[in-house]
Design a protein around this motif. Structure first.
Motif, PDB file in Angstrom:
ATOM      1  N   LYS A  44      62.782  18.213  57.127  1.00  0.00           N
ATOM      2  CA  LYS A  44      63.108  18.498  58.514  1.00  0.00           C
ATOM      3  C   LYS A  44      61.954  18.059  59.409  1.00  0.00           C
ATOM      4  N   ASN A 102      60.859  17.732  63.457  1.00  0.00           N
ATOM      5  CA  ASN A 102      61.092  17.985  64.868  1.00  0.00           C
ATOM      6  C   ASN A 102      60.032  17.256  65.679  1.00  0.00           C
ATOM      7  N   SER A 157      56.450  18.717  60.851  1.00  0.00           N
ATOM      8  CA  SER A 157      57.198  18.779  59.598  1.00  0.00           C
ATOM      9  C   SER A 157      56.389  19.597  58.603  1.00  0.00           C
ATOM     10  N   GLU A 189      65.129  15.102  63.498  1.00  0.00           N
ATOM     11  CA  GLU A 189      66.262  16.019  63.556  1.00  0.00           C
ATOM     12  C   GLU A 189      66.511  16.514  64.976  1.00  0.00           C
TER      13      GLU A 189
END
Length: 135
Positions: A2, A4, A20, A83
């Motif tokens: 993931k 961001n 991350s 993401e």
């Protein structure tokens, strides 16, 4: 994994903060947008050539638009594999980038917010992005 991203964006530069696994990475992209430029040969607002008047404003606007588009394209490459993205900063550039994200169908759903912010240090930017994604 993931990932961001928070982007602090201004007309001079964009600071990309990638989060991350509780780690962050910072990348700075310079915009090369000339805000105050002078076209060579420009002496007065209008120059007279025969029966025509010529102005350099259109040339300046076209050059600035070209530089802005180049900057936006380099930012879009950074956002491709994340993401979610949050934009913040003091200038109108974040709104221009938001419009470009909304035009791209693959990236439209990744944008989670656009916020006004003042000039921050890198540590403050990282803290702001971490606080945003903890919510």
């Amino acid at each position: 994994m993931k990932q961001n991203i928070g982007i602090w964006i201004d007309t001079k530069q964009a600071v990309i903060i990638k989060l991350s696994n509780n780690k962050h990475a910072i990348r700075i992209i310079k915009s090369d947008i000339e805000t105050r430029e002078r076209v060579p040969g420009e002496s007065k607002k209008f120059g007279r050539f025969g029966g025509q008047y010529m102005t350099f404003e259109k040339n300046k606007l076209n050059k600035r638009n070209e530089q802005t588009n180049k900057f936006i394209k380099s930012l879009l490459k950074e956002v491709q594999h994340c993401e979610s993205v949050v934009l913040f900063g003091p200038s109108k550039m974040k709104n221009i980038f938001e419009k470009e994200l909304s035009k791209n169908l693959q990236l439209t759903n990744k944008l989670v917010g656009v916020f006004n912010s003042k000039l921050l240090t890198e540590n403050q930017m990282v803290a702001w992005v971490k606080d945003f994604y903890k919510k």
